[in-house]
Design a protein around this motif. Structure first.
Motif, PDB file in Angstrom:
ATOM      1  N   ASN A 112      -0.516 -20.025  17.236  1.00  0.00           N
ATOM      2  CA  ASN A 112       0.231 -19.837  15.994  1.00  0.00           C
ATOM      3  C   ASN A 112       0.009 -18.441  15.430  1.00  0.00           C
ATOM      4  OD1 ASN A 112       1.607 -22.297  15.688  1.00  0.00           O
ATOM      5  ND2 ASN A 112      -0.177 -23.288  14.792  1.00  0.00           N
ATOM      6  N   LYS A 113      -1.203 -17.912  15.617  1.00  0.00           N
ATOM      7  CA  LYS A 113      -1.464 -16.554  15.124  1.00  0.00           C
ATOM      8  C   LYS A 113      -0.627 -15.538  15.899  1.00  0.00           C
ATOM      9  CE  LYS A 113      -5.435 -14.189  15.698  1.00  0.00           C
ATOM     10  NZ  LYS A 113      -6.818 -13.696  15.448  1.00  0.00           N
ATOM     11  N   ILE A 114      -0.483 -15.748  17.191  1.00  0.00           N
ATOM     12  CA  ILE A 114       0.356 -14.849  17.984  1.00  0.00           C
ATOM     13  C   ILE A 114       1.802 -14.905  17.488  1.00  0.00           C
ATOM     14  CG2 ILE A 114       1.292 -14.409  20.288  1.00  0.00           C
ATOM     15  CD1 ILE A 114      -1.391 -15.396  21.419  1.00  0.00           C
ATOM     16  N   CYS A 115       2.286 -16.111  17.189  1.00  0.00           N
ATOM     17  CA  CYS A 115       3.640 -16.255  16.629  1.00  0.00           C
ATOM     18  C   CYS A 115       3.755 -15.537  15.289  1.00  0.00           C
ATOM     19  CB  CYS A 115       3.988 -17.728  16.462  1.00  0.00           C
ATOM     20  SG  CYS A 115       4.164 -18.646  18.009  1.00  0.00           S
ATOM     21  N   ALA A 116       2.711 -15.644  14.469  1.00  0.00           N
ATOM     22  CA  ALA A 116       2.718 -14.958  13.179  1.00  0.00           C
ATOM     23  C   ALA A 116       2.688 -13.444  13.370  1.00  0.00           C
ATOM     24  CB  ALA A 116       1.524 -15.420  12.341  1.00  0.00           C
ATOM     25  N   GLY A 123       8.384  -7.166  10.562  1.00  0.00           N
ATOM     26  CA  GLY A 123       8.435  -6.694   9.182  1.00  0.00           C
ATOM     27  C   GLY A 123       7.792  -7.578   8.132  1.00  0.00           C
ATOM     28  N   MET A 124       7.414  -8.813   8.476  1.00  0.00           N
ATOM     29  CA  MET A 124       6.780  -9.683   7.488  1.00  0.00           C
ATOM     30  C   MET A 124       5.314  -9.308   7.317  1.00  0.00           C
ATOM     31  SD  MET A 124       8.236 -13.505   8.285  1.00  0.00           S
ATOM     32  CE  MET A 124      10.013 -13.851   8.304  1.00  0.00           C
ATOM     33  N   ASP A 125       4.748  -9.702   6.168  1.00  0.00           N
ATOM     34  CA  ASP A 125       3.310  -9.558   6.024  1.00  0.00           C
ATOM     35  C   ASP A 125       2.638 -10.850   6.469  1.00  0.00           C
ATOM     36  OD1 ASP A 125       3.174 -11.439   3.863  1.00  0.00           O
ATOM     37  OD2 ASP A 125       3.564  -9.855   2.398  1.00  0.00           O
ATOM     38  N   THR A 126       1.318 -10.881   6.442  1.00  0.00           N
ATOM     39  CA  THR A 126       0.585 -12.024   6.996  1.00  0.00           C
ATOM     40  C   THR A 126       0.856 -13.329   6.237  1.00  0.00           C
ATOM     41  OG1 THR A 126      -1.615 -12.820   7.617  1.00  0.00           O
ATOM     42  CG2 THR A 126      -1.496 -11.460   5.644  1.00  0.00           C
ATOM     43  N   VAL A 127       1.042 -13.235   4.930  1.00  0.00           N
ATOM     44  CA  VAL A 127       1.352 -14.426   4.131  1.00  0.00           C
ATOM     45  C   VAL A 127       2.757 -14.913   4.438  1.00  0.00           C
ATOM     46  CG1 VAL A 127       1.747 -15.274   1.784  1.00  0.00           C
ATOM     47  CG2 VAL A 127      -0.277 -13.881   2.296  1.00  0.00           C
ATOM     48  N   GLU A 128       3.734 -14.006   4.433  1.00  0.00           N
ATOM     49  CA  GLU A 128       5.130 -14.369   4.702  1.00  0.00           C
ATOM     50  C   GLU A 128       5.277 -14.982   6.091  1.00  0.00           C
ATOM     51  OE1 GLU A 128       7.077 -10.755   2.007  1.00  0.00           O
ATOM     52  OE2 GLU A 128       6.787 -10.527   4.167  1.00  0.00           O
ATOM     53  N   ALA A 129       4.558 -14.438   7.075  1.00  0.00           N
ATOM     54  CA  ALA A 129       4.667 -14.923   8.450  1.00  0.00           C
ATOM     55  C   ALA A 129       4.175 -16.363   8.562  1.00  0.00           C
ATOM     56  CB  ALA A 129       3.894 -14.010   9.391  1.00  0.00           C
ATOM     57  N   GLN A 192      -3.540  -1.308   7.449  1.00  0.00           N
ATOM     58  CA  GLN A 192      -3.386  -0.972   6.037  1.00  0.00           C
ATOM     59  C   GLN A 192      -2.561  -2.017   5.289  1.00  0.00           C
ATOM     60  OE1 GLN A 192      -1.888   3.042   5.681  1.00  0.00           O
ATOM     61  NE2 GLN A 192      -3.931   3.941   5.881  1.00  0.00           N
ATOM     62  N   GLN A 193      -1.420  -2.445   5.876  1.00  0.00           N
ATOM     63  CA  GLN A 193      -0.593  -3.443   5.205  1.00  0.00           C
ATOM     64  C   GLN A 193      -1.319  -4.784   5.114  1.00  0.00           C
ATOM     65  OE1 GLN A 193       3.055  -4.651   7.136  1.00  0.00           O
ATOM     66  NE2 GLN A 193       3.879  -5.590   5.286  1.00  0.00           N
ATOM     67  N   TYR A 194      -2.023  -5.150   6.187  1.00  0.00           N
ATOM     68  CA  TYR A 194      -2.778  -6.401   6.204  1.00  0.00           C
ATOM     69  C   TYR A 194      -3.808  -6.423   5.085  1.00  0.00           C
ATOM     70  CZ  TYR A 194      -6.451  -9.585   7.918  1.00  0.00           C
ATOM     71  OH  TYR A 194      -7.409 -10.556   8.022  1.00  0.00           O
ATOM     72  N   LEU A 195      -4.572  -5.347   4.930  1.00  0.00           N
ATOM     73  CA  LEU A 195      -5.597  -5.289   3.896  1.00  0.00           C
ATOM     74  C   LEU A 195      -4.966  -5.256   2.509  1.00  0.00           C
ATOM     75  CD1 LEU A 195      -8.097  -2.765   5.536  1.00  0.00           C
ATOM     76  CD2 LEU A 195      -8.259  -5.262   5.445  1.00  0.00           C
ATOM     77  N   HIS A 196      -3.824  -4.565   2.376  1.00  0.00           N
ATOM     78  CA  HIS A 196      -3.128  -4.520   1.098  1.00  0.00           C
ATOM     79  C   HIS A 196      -2.623  -5.913   0.714  1.00  0.00           C
ATOM     80  CE1 HIS A 196      -0.749  -2.855  -2.187  1.00  0.00           C
ATOM     81  NE2 HIS A 196       0.268  -3.591  -1.765  1.00  0.00           N
ATOM     82  N   THR A 197      -2.101  -6.651   1.699  1.00  0.00           N
ATOM     83  CA  THR A 197      -1.615  -8.003   1.436  1.00  0.00           C
ATOM     84  C   THR A 197      -2.761  -8.917   1.011  1.00  0.00           C
ATOM     85  OG1 THR A 197       0.197  -7.750   3.027  1.00  0.00           O
ATOM     86  CG2 THR A 197      -0.439 -10.006   2.433  1.00  0.00           C
TER      87      THR A 197
END
Length: 207
Positions: A112-116, A123-129, A192-197
């Motif tokens: 599931n993490k690979i799918c995310a 373009g999605m962030d980790t929460v949106e995915a 950077q985006q992951y940590l910002h999210t």
């Protein structure tokens, strides 16, 4: 360097202690303990240094498995560097514990993490995915950490984390978290985006 335990896992506990051994590493020697969740046969470990059953608040981390970061050196997250920093820190302290829970991808599993990750590539962030896949943002269960710490005789912990929710969750489970120790390592252009999210949507501290 084997720790003497004051408590044993209770009969009704979902955790079963299997065995312990030496684990020499590049940062020093740990004692590694193996545990099994009797409900699903999931395997978990703890790494300890020194006398963690003294009654003093010990330096520690509750680390959730991240195969991509911990073992494959992924730069998409900061998990691997956090684990390494925690191992170094408890060795430097001369006393500490790391509970390593096998709950990949904040509990959603590796595939599931690979799918995310694929959705994040688009373009999605980790929460949106996670939400787009119909999965919870964070599905981790820290209740086993309480059972493991009790077995090891840890009465209170100085918790290495940037996540205030983890502190609150562990306290609610009955773990005496005396203070939070920041663990800011592993920042790079890829995450950077992951940590910002994590900061903006999940409330993680930046200091």
């Amino acid at each position: 360097m084997t720790t003497t335990h004051q408590n044993q896992i209770k009969d009704h506990s979902p955790v079963r202690f299997i065995a312990s051994c030496r684990l020499p590493t590049q940062w020093g020697e740990f004692t590694m303990y193996g545990f099994e969740d009797v409900r699903n046969r999931q395997e978990h470990i703890a790494l300890t240094v020194g006398n963690i059953a003294s009654g003093e608040a010990v330096l520690g981390r509750i680390h959730s498995e991240c195969l991509t970061g911990d073992a494959l050196f992924s730069k998409r997250c900061d998990c691997g560097p956090q684990l390494e920093a925690a191992m170094k820190a408890v060795q430097h302290e001369g006393c500490g514990v790391i509970v390593y829970l096998r709950q990949e991808g904040r509990g959603i599993g590796l595939l599931n993490k690979i799918c995310a990750y694929k959705l994040q590539d688009e373009g999605m962030d980790t929460v949106e995915a996670n939400l787009a896949l119909g999965l919870p943002v964070d599905a981790r269960d820290f209740s086993l950490a309480k059972e493991i710490l009790d077995y090891l005789g840890v009465q209170s912990i100085q918790l290495m984390t940037n996540n205030p929710q983890k502190v609150a969750t562990l306290k609610a489970l009955g773990i005496n978290v005396t203070n939070r120790v920041p663990l800011h390592v592993g920042q790079n252009p890829e995450n950077q985006q992951y940590l910002h999210t994590k900061m903006e949507k999940m409330g993680h501290f930046t200091n």
